[in-house]
Design an enzyme around this catalytic site. Sequence first.
Site, PDB file in Angstrom:
ATOM      1  CG  ASP A 140      -2.177   0.977   1.153  1.00 36.10           C
ATOM      2  OD1 ASP A 140      -2.897   0.893  -0.277  1.00 36.10           O
ATOM      3  OD2 ASP A 140      -2.419   1.151   2.098  1.00 36.10           O
TER       4      ASP A 140
ATOM      5  N   GLY B  55      -0.048   5.500  -4.591  1.00 37.55           N
ATOM      6  CA  GLY B  55      -0.613   6.991  -5.577  1.00 37.55           C
ATOM      7  C   GLY B  55       0.050   7.880  -3.636  1.00 37.55           C
TER       8      GLY B  55
ATOM      9  NE  ARG C 294      -3.846   6.274  -7.141  1.00 34.99           N
ATOM     10  CZ  ARG C 294      -4.220   5.711  -6.127  1.00 34.99           C
ATOM     11  NH1 ARG C 294      -4.080   7.016  -5.293  1.00 34.99           N
ATOM     12  NH2 ARG C 294      -4.175   4.408  -5.670  1.00 34.99           N
TER      13      ARG C 294
ATOM     14  CG  HIS D 287      -0.096   2.216  -9.184  1.00 29.73           C
ATOM     15  ND1 HIS D 287       0.292   1.587  -7.729  1.00 29.73           N
ATOM     16  CD2 HIS D 287      -0.684   3.121  -9.666  1.00 29.73           C
ATOM     17  CE1 HIS D 287      -1.353   2.068  -7.599  1.00 29.73           C
ATOM     18  NE2 HIS D 287      -1.432   2.192  -8.839  1.00 29.73           N
TER      19      HIS D 287
ATOM     20  CB  SER E 211      -8.093  -5.763  -4.782  1.00 29.29           C
ATOM     21  OG  SER E 211      -9.316  -5.026  -4.803  1.00 29.29           O
ATOM     22  CB  THR E 212     -12.344  -8.585  -6.032  1.00 29.11           C
ATOM     23  OG1 THR E 212     -12.727  -7.948  -4.781  1.00 29.11           O
ATOM     24  CG2 THR E 212     -12.301  -9.547  -5.954  1.00 29.11           C
TER      25      THR E 212
ATOM     26  CG  ASN F 103      -7.776  -2.441  -6.161  1.00 31.97           C
ATOM     27  OD1 ASN F 103      -6.408  -3.186  -6.277  1.00 31.97           O
ATOM     28  ND2 ASN F 103      -7.418  -2.057  -5.321  1.00 31.97           N
ATOM     29  CD1 TRP F 104     -11.840  -5.769 -10.610  1.00 30.46           C
ATOM     30  CD2 TRP F 104     -10.953  -5.239 -12.364  1.00 30.46           C
ATOM     31  NE1 TRP F 104     -11.394  -7.092 -11.027  1.00 30.46           N
ATOM     32  CE2 TRP F 104     -10.913  -6.185 -11.971  1.00 30.46           C
ATOM     33  CE3 TRP F 104     -11.122  -4.387 -13.452  1.00 30.46           C
ATOM     34  CZ2 TRP F 104     -10.502  -6.964 -13.270  1.00 30.46           C
ATOM     35  CZ3 TRP F 104      -9.917  -5.188 -14.184  1.00 30.46           C
ATOM     36  CH2 TRP F 104      -9.794  -6.633 -14.123  1.00 30.46           C
TER      37      TRP F 104
ATOM     38  NE  ARG G 193      -2.952  -1.128   4.458  1.00 31.72           N
ATOM     39  CZ  ARG G 193      -4.441  -1.702   3.533  1.00 31.72           C
ATOM     40  NH1 ARG G 193      -5.315  -2.558   4.388  1.00 31.72           N
ATOM     41  NH2 ARG G 193      -4.685  -0.511   3.196  1.00 31.72           N
TER      42      ARG G 193
END
Length: 252
Positions: free
Chosen positions: A21, A24, A34, A38, A66-67, A69-70, A189
Amino acid sequence: MSMTTESRELRIPAHIAIIMDGNGRWARERGQLRLFGHRAGVRSVREVVESARSLGVRYLTLYAFSTENWQRPKVEVSGLMSLLQSYLKSELQTMLQNDIQLRCLGDASHLPPEVRSVLAQTMERTAACRAMVLNLALNYGSRPELVCAARSLARACEEGRLHWEDIDESRLAGELYSSSQPDPDLLIRTGGEHRLSNFLLWQLSYAELYFTEIKWPDFGREQLMDAIRSYSARQRRFGQTGDQVAAGGAEA
């Protein structure tokens, strides 16, 4: 003390999971978009994978997409998919040379076709590697994973292949994406947040949690060692008392 020498004195986790994490925010602090963060984060991935392999970590799981993130802006999602594709292509030989097997945790069917193709090729080429497993959690969400596992068990009961009374923790765990792997010993994390974000909710039940303010592009070899030092200093009791653990009743 060299990392190799120190690693012999530390308790190295067999399985490390990381929520990468802060990309961004790292980019915004530098007046950049951002995607700049990455791209910088990919360098950290390379360094952490290499370091984990040299330390003898057997499983490394990275929360890559992740799901949820879409829901990000389309340009960012497209950029992330492009970075993923480039990473897989560029790192294949390194994985082979270092005996690293690539696996995917998540529903890869929703990834762009070109990404799915490169991912499948990389997993196939590295399938025989045994020194370390690198899991990329892609289109992954722990709640959907658990729902999928429950549906699979329900279907087996409906078809007469399984009786509901035979469903236990082991059978449910066997339906998860990580079914053939040990649960993570250590969760890291980065980025200063203190939550799991729908990541490996079942598998992290007994993991040691390590949170750092350091954003992912600034997380490398030494920061990984700091997390492992913290882990190594902890006593893992698994429900027992400290005295029982000290007496050899459970993993120290």
